[in-house]
Write an enzyme that holds these catalytic residues in place. Sequence first.
Site, short mmCIF file in Angstrom:
data_model
loop_
_atom_site.label_atom_id
_atom_site.label_comp_id
_atom_site.label_asym_id
_atom_site.label_seq_id
_atom_site.Cartn_x
_atom_site.Cartn_y
_atom_site.Cartn_z
N ARG A 133 0.87 -1.18 -0.06
CA ARG A 133 -0.06 0.04 0.06
C ARG A 133 0.75 1.35 -0.17
O ARG A 133 0.54 2.20 0.59
CB ARG A 133 -0.90 -0.10 1.28
N SER A 177 -11.38 -0.61 2.34
CA SER A 177 -10.42 -1.17 3.53
C SER A 177 -10.04 0.08 4.37
O SER A 177 -9.19 0.81 3.79
CB SER A 177 -9.57 -2.10 3.17
N GLU A 216 -5.02 2.77 6.05
CA GLU A 216 -4.72 2.78 4.74
C GLU A 216 -5.22 3.93 3.92
O GLU A 216 -4.74 4.30 2.90
CB GLU A 216 -5.10 1.12 4.24
#
Length: 299
Positions: A172, A222, A292
């Site tokens: 990420r 997410s 994230e």
Amino acid sequence: MTTNDLRELFLDLNVKFDEELKKYTNTKTGGKADVLAFPDSIEETEKLIKIAKKNNVPLTILGNASNLIVKDGGIRGLVVILQHLDQITVDGTKVTAQAGASLIGTTRVAAKHSLTGMEFASGIPGSIGGAIFMNAGAYGGEIKNIVESVKLLTRDGEYKTYTVDELDFGYRHSRLQSEDDIVVAATFKLEHGDIKKIRERMEELSFLRASKQPLEYPSCGSVFKRPAGHFTGKLVYDSGLQGYTVGGVQVSKKHAGFIVNIGNGTGKDYLDVIHHVQAVVKEKFDVELETEVRIIGED
């Protein structure tokens, strides 16, 4: 710089003033942007950026406003949403997509041309630019594994190209997170495959996503990165936080790794839920949950 000053600078362009960002974010939260633009071309994007640079107007670039939370105080200066830069072309096994093209749409174009390698992204609700920025991934695949090169526009209005090796991809992460350059297009190197198998895999992943994720509510996808040796959803579930609610924002009852807007939630509601989840998981399991999702704007 006053509102009137901004109006004079951008008056001849297709922009909105004092526009509520919650109309455009996937979370349906966020305050006002002083100036909001949806450029229809790379050239128009370049013009907007040059005006902002020349006049010291703060500049925020968004893909399709999916994996982010905008705070309730909104964003000062110019906000550019690139979702109209959505052209996709195919040349042999290479697919080139502009930054505002959706990942889902790009995977469908690849499948139509019997190109395999991108199926993992068929259910990710983000843009190409955002996917490059954060090295998006799902179901064992990551953007870094299929990118060949990325075309960038600097804040000075100049162009440059990075190869995949120059992007410093990680979990990420990409080098773009610490730089100001703007993704305008990306080229992916795929392989010829069986169109039936490609579509079957995409349908399988779409079913998995629909069965496990709370798609019926607005969300940013997410929220937390997966900590080493753990599954985020399980940590949150085992902390007894599934269904935890602040205002109109809730830890999903369907999947504890998601935080959803169940009705009139605010940016502050989102942040309060996130901080509470982080604190409880840290206390119970001594695990730090790192976000994230991108959090921007003013309180």
